[in-house]
Design a protein around this motif. Structure first.
Motif, PDB file in Angstrom:
ATOM      1  N   GLU A   1       0.832  -1.204  -0.060  1.00 53.28           N
ATOM      2  CA  GLU A   1      -0.038   0.030  -0.133  1.00 53.28           C
ATOM      3  C   GLU A   1       0.922   1.378   0.007  1.00 53.28           C
ATOM      4  OE1 GLU A   1      -2.790   1.889   3.313  1.00 53.28           O
ATOM      5  OE2 GLU A   1      -3.687  -0.127   2.389  1.00 53.28           O
ATOM      6  N   GLU A   2       0.492   2.306  -0.839  1.00 53.80           N
ATOM      7  CA  GLU A   2       1.346   3.398  -1.009  1.00 53.80           C
ATOM      8  C   GLU A   2       0.281   4.768  -0.923  1.00 53.80           C
ATOM      9  OE1 GLU A   2       4.543   1.846  -4.054  1.00 53.80           O
ATOM     10  OE2 GLU A   2       2.847   3.246  -4.636  1.00 53.80           O
ATOM     11  N   VAL A   3       0.631   5.931  -0.278  1.00 52.80           N
ATOM     12  CA  VAL A   3      -0.091   7.000  -0.438  1.00 52.80           C
ATOM     13  C   VAL A   3       0.746   8.005  -1.344  1.00 52.80           C
ATOM     14  CG1 VAL A   3      -1.178   8.918   0.771  1.00 52.80           C
ATOM     15  CG2 VAL A   3      -1.461   6.645   1.794  1.00 52.80           C
ATOM     16  N   VAL A   4       0.025   8.566  -2.162  1.00 51.73           N
ATOM     17  CA  VAL A   4       0.535   9.637  -3.105  1.00 51.73           C
ATOM     18  C   VAL A   4      -0.246  10.973  -2.775  1.00 51.73           C
ATOM     19  CG1 VAL A   4       0.903  10.601  -5.491  1.00 51.73           C
ATOM     20  CG2 VAL A   4       1.084   7.951  -4.988  1.00 51.73           C
ATOM     21  N   HIS A   5       0.678  11.880  -2.516  1.00 55.44           N
ATOM     22  CA  HIS A   5       0.301  13.188  -2.023  1.00 55.44           C
ATOM     23  C   HIS A   5       0.555  14.325  -3.033  1.00 55.44           C
ATOM     24  CE1 HIS A   5      -0.056  12.020   2.170  1.00 55.44           C
ATOM     25  NE2 HIS A   5       0.911  11.343   1.902  1.00 55.44           N
ATOM     26  N   ALA A   6      -0.073  15.406  -2.919  1.00 53.83           N
ATOM     27  CA  ALA A   6       0.063  16.475  -3.919  1.00 53.83           C
ATOM     28  C   ALA A   6       1.642  16.792  -4.000  1.00 53.83           C
ATOM     29  CB  ALA A   6      -0.830  17.910  -3.641  1.00 53.83           C
ATOM     30  N   GLY A   7       1.942  17.258  -5.085  1.00 50.66           N
ATOM     31  CA  GLY A   7       3.492  17.773  -5.512  1.00 50.66           C
ATOM     32  C   GLY A   7       4.365  16.427  -5.503  1.00 50.66           C
TER      33      GLY A   7
END
Length: 124
Positions: free
Chosen positions: A74-80
């Motif tokens: 599982e990964e979380v991608v954030h703005a930028g």
């Protein structure tokens, strides 16, 4: 080849909006999505592991999303952040998001045909 997002015809379902153009064998997509989109994995039913099998490379301008794989990764991608999604992923937005994404046309077409059928956008 160059194109402005505003020159492209939008595809809209609910609060989702996508605009895309093909550049050779790659598709460039501008997308904006509401939070918690899609609500579940049902649009991907019928694909291997009921997950997207298309590679995507992109950049998230706004929001965040969670990526999960069948092996539990599982990964979380954030703005930028720039990202690569390997085949076998499921993505769900955490917050409303805006991104640009590049994908191979052939695999993207196969994936989108399954999603369109599952959402009742085309005859099965």
């Amino acid at each position: 080849m160059h194109v402005s997002k505003d020159e492209l015809e939008p595809t809209v379902f609910g609060e989702y909006e996508g605009r895309q153009v093909d550049a050779g064998e790659m598709r460039i997509a501008f997308e904006s999505m509401p939070a918690h989109f899609p609500p579940d994995e049902s649009p991907f039913k019928g694909l291997p592991d009921d997950r997207c099998q298309c590679d995507h490379w992109g950049y998230l301008f706004k929001g965040s999303f969670r990526v999960t794989y069948p092996d539990g990764t599982e990964e979380v991608v954030h703005a930028g952040e720039a990202y690569h999604l390997r085949p076998g992923h499921f993505v769900q937005t955490i917050e409303p998001g805006e991104l640009i994404e590049i994908s191979p046309v052939g695999e993207h077409d196969r994936t989108m045909a399954t999603i369109a059928r599952n959402l009742g956008l085309v005859a099965s």
